[in-house]
Scaffold this motif. Structure first.
Motif, short mmCIF file in Angstrom:
data_model
loop_
_atom_site.label_atom_id
_atom_site.label_comp_id
_atom_site.label_asym_id
_atom_site.label_seq_id
_atom_site.Cartn_x
_atom_site.Cartn_y
_atom_site.Cartn_z
N ASP A 201 19.93 32.67 6.93
CA ASP A 201 19.51 34.05 7.20
C ASP A 201 18.22 34.16 8.01
OD1 ASP A 201 21.71 34.85 5.73
OD2 ASP A 201 20.60 35.06 3.87
N ILE A 202 17.89 33.13 8.79
CA ILE A 202 16.76 33.27 9.72
C ILE A 202 17.21 34.13 10.90
CG2 ILE A 202 15.21 32.04 11.28
CD1 ILE A 202 14.56 31.58 8.38
N PRO A 203 16.51 35.21 11.25
CA PRO A 203 16.98 36.13 12.29
C PRO A 203 17.07 35.47 13.66
CG PRO A 203 14.74 36.66 11.62
CD PRO A 203 15.25 35.67 10.64
N ARG A 204 17.98 35.97 14.48
CA ARG A 204 18.23 35.38 15.79
C ARG A 204 17.03 35.51 16.73
NH1 ARG A 204 22.67 32.24 16.74
NH2 ARG A 204 22.72 33.02 18.88
N HIS A 205 16.20 36.51 16.53
CA HIS A 205 15.07 36.70 17.44
C HIS A 205 13.86 35.85 17.04
CE1 HIS A 205 14.36 39.60 14.15
NE2 HIS A 205 13.10 39.31 14.34
N ALA A 206 13.98 35.06 15.97
CA ALA A 206 12.86 34.26 15.51
C ALA A 206 12.49 33.18 16.53
CB ALA A 206 13.20 33.62 14.16
N LYS A 207 11.19 32.95 16.70
CA LYS A 207 10.69 31.92 17.61
C LYS A 207 10.11 30.78 16.77
CE LYS A 207 11.55 34.53 21.19
NZ LYS A 207 12.64 34.21 22.13
N PHE A 208 10.68 29.59 16.92
CA PHE A 208 10.20 28.42 16.18
C PHE A 208 10.76 27.19 16.88
CE2 PHE A 208 14.16 29.87 14.37
CZ PHE A 208 14.92 28.71 14.29
N LYS A 209 10.42 26.03 16.39
CA LYS A 209 10.91 24.78 16.98
C LYS A 209 11.08 23.72 15.90
CE LYS A 209 6.17 23.51 18.24
NZ LYS A 209 5.26 23.15 19.37
N ARG A 210 11.82 22.70 16.23
CA ARG A 210 12.04 21.59 15.31
C ARG A 210 10.71 20.92 14.97
NH1 ARG A 210 16.27 17.66 17.97
NH2 ARG A 210 15.55 16.43 16.18
N GLY A 211 10.63 20.44 13.72
CA GLY A 211 9.41 19.77 13.27
C GLY A 211 8.43 20.68 12.58
N GLU A 212 8.65 22.02 12.66
CA GLU A 212 7.75 22.94 11.97
C GLU A 212 8.08 22.95 10.47
OE1 GLU A 212 6.04 26.40 14.26
OE2 GLU A 212 8.13 26.44 14.94
N TRP A 213 7.09 23.37 9.69
CA TRP A 213 7.21 23.31 8.24
C TRP A 213 7.86 24.57 7.66
CZ3 TRP A 213 6.49 19.63 4.62
CH2 TRP A 213 5.86 18.44 5.02
N ASP A 240 28.70 33.48 10.69
CA ASP A 240 29.05 34.75 11.34
C ASP A 240 28.35 34.93 12.69
OD1 ASP A 240 26.45 35.20 10.62
OD2 ASP A 240 26.90 36.71 9.10
N GLY A 241 27.50 33.99 13.08
CA GLY A 241 26.83 34.06 14.37
C GLY A 241 25.71 35.06 14.47
N LEU A 242 25.31 35.68 13.35
CA LEU A 242 24.30 36.72 13.37
C LEU A 242 22.90 36.21 13.05
CD1 LEU A 242 26.27 39.58 11.58
CD2 LEU A 242 25.99 39.18 14.04
N SER A 243 22.79 34.97 12.61
CA SER A 243 21.49 34.41 12.24
C SER A 243 21.51 32.91 12.45
CB SER A 243 21.15 34.76 10.78
OG SER A 243 22.12 34.23 9.90
N TYR A 244 20.39 32.25 12.13
CA TYR A 244 20.30 30.81 12.25
C TYR A 244 20.40 30.16 10.86
CZ TYR A 244 18.59 31.18 17.07
OH TYR A 244 18.48 31.42 18.41
N ARG A 245 20.91 28.93 10.86
CA ARG A 245 20.86 28.07 9.67
C ARG A 245 20.02 26.85 10.04
NH1 ARG A 245 26.23 26.24 6.66
NH2 ARG A 245 25.84 28.23 5.61
N LEU A 246 19.00 26.56 9.24
CA LEU A 246 18.09 25.46 9.52
C LEU A 246 18.36 24.29 8.57
CD1 LEU A 246 14.73 27.43 9.81
CD2 LEU A 246 16.51 27.13 11.53
N MET A 247 18.53 23.10 9.13
CA MET A 247 18.58 21.90 8.30
C MET A 247 17.14 21.44 8.05
SD MET A 247 20.05 18.06 9.08
CE MET A 247 21.80 18.49 9.05
N VAL A 248 16.79 21.29 6.78
CA VAL A 248 15.42 20.97 6.41
C VAL A 248 15.38 19.62 5.71
CG1 VAL A 248 13.42 21.70 5.04
CG2 VAL A 248 14.87 23.42 6.16
N ARG A 249 14.51 18.73 6.19
CA ARG A 249 14.27 17.46 5.52
C ARG A 249 13.25 17.71 4.42
NH1 ARG A 249 17.25 13.08 5.38
NH2 ARG A 249 17.62 13.46 7.61
N LEU A 250 13.70 17.62 3.16
CA LEU A 250 12.87 18.00 2.02
C LEU A 250 11.65 17.09 1.90
CD1 LEU A 250 15.70 18.64 -0.59
CD2 LEU A 250 14.39 20.35 0.66
#
Length: 288
Positions: A201-213, A240-250
């Motif tokens: 449920d991370i919104p599509r307009h969110a700005k971020f990059k890999r490696g962030e916490w 559903d293509g409406l948001s992002y799914r992030l894989m997180v290394r715990l």
């Protein structure tokens, strides 16, 4: 064969006695609720003690590695605090703000240290048991963390032991956000790899990059804001293509989890009570 028959014939009355005793105990516990509850309660206490002894033995042999990890982490945190203190002092000339801020934050929380006495990581519905319960101030729905980050939420609290619903459970949902950005979603585990979970449920307009916490958002009445969860490893589109799914290394290694702490926050408890009262009020209005 003759010796076996002779033995059975000679001790037949004792074997029959033991068999009848076993049948009597089974029937007593099965058909009498009070005796059955006493047996279950006693068995849970004994099982808890056995888990605690086993955990103590395992912990003893892992103390060297744990001490090394704590030493490295303390060194890192001390450097970070010193760096922040120097930067703030250079900007403002105030050298006491860090100490004041730390004292203000700590005054809100009650930390209950505990040890993990039973744990699993290879099931879809993993649970872990800690050696603290109601007698120590632990209650259901309290957050549990360790030195590396989030562990889970207290599911059931007994008198001296508690069962925790960890991140590695299909029913776990923890509100998280991307550090420094504020976009939030829900942390879930899909099974399989115990070092990876997903934030949905991370919104599509969110700005971020890999490696962030990823950290706890503070929007729930369980965890305060800022408890580490892990680092973003991959980014996917939601089904559903409406948001992002992030894989997180715990950041928490559940495979060697020993020392944890139960977090209680006076303000979070008050907020939780208000939220529950509001839900109850809305439910009453809809039923009338």
């Amino acid at each position: 064969m003759n010796n076996l028959l002779a033995f059975l014939t000679r001790h037949f009355h004792w074997l029959l006695f033991l068999f009848l005793e076993a049948v009597s105990v089974v029937m007593l516990l099965h058909f009498n609720s009070y005796q059955g509850s006493v047996w279950i309660s006693s068995a849970n206490v004994v099982a808890g003690k056995v888990y605690e002894w086993r955990s103590g033995i395992e912990m003893f042999f892992s103390l060297v590695r744990v001490n090394e990890e704590l030493s490295h982490r303390n060194t890192y945190l001390e450097r970070e605090v010193d760096r922040l203190r120097e930067l703030y002092a250079d900007k403002t000339g105030d050298t006491t703000v860090v100490q004041r801020t730390e004292l203000q934050m700590l005054s809100r929380y009650t930390i209950i240290p505990a040890k993990v006495v039973a744990n699993s990581i290879n099931k879809p519905d993993n649970l872990l048991t800690i050696d603290k319960g109601r007698a120590d101030g632990v209650e259901a729905d309290m957050g549990v963390a360790c030195g590396n980050g989030v562990v889970g939420v207290v599911y059931l609290a007994g008198e001296h032991y508690s069962v925790v619903l960890p991140v590695l459970n299909n029913r776990s949902r923890i509100s998280c956000s991307i550090r420094g950005h504020g976009y939030f979603g829900y942390l879930t585990w899909k099974g399989g790899d115990p070092t990876v979970a997903y934030v949905d449920d991370i919104p599509r307009h969110a700005k971020f990059k890999r490696g962030e916490w990823i950290e706890t958002s503070g929007y729930s009445a369980i965890f305060p804001h800022g408890v580490s969860v892990g680092k973003i490893e991959k980014v996917f589109n939601s089904p559903d293509g409406l948001s992002y799914r992030l894989m997180v290394r715990l950041s928490t290694d559940f495979g060697c989890l020993r020392d944890v702490c139960v977090i209680t926050d006076k303000q979070m408890i008050e907020r939780g009570h208000l939220q529950q009262a509001a839900r109850d009020s809305l439910l009453m209005k809809t039923t009338h």
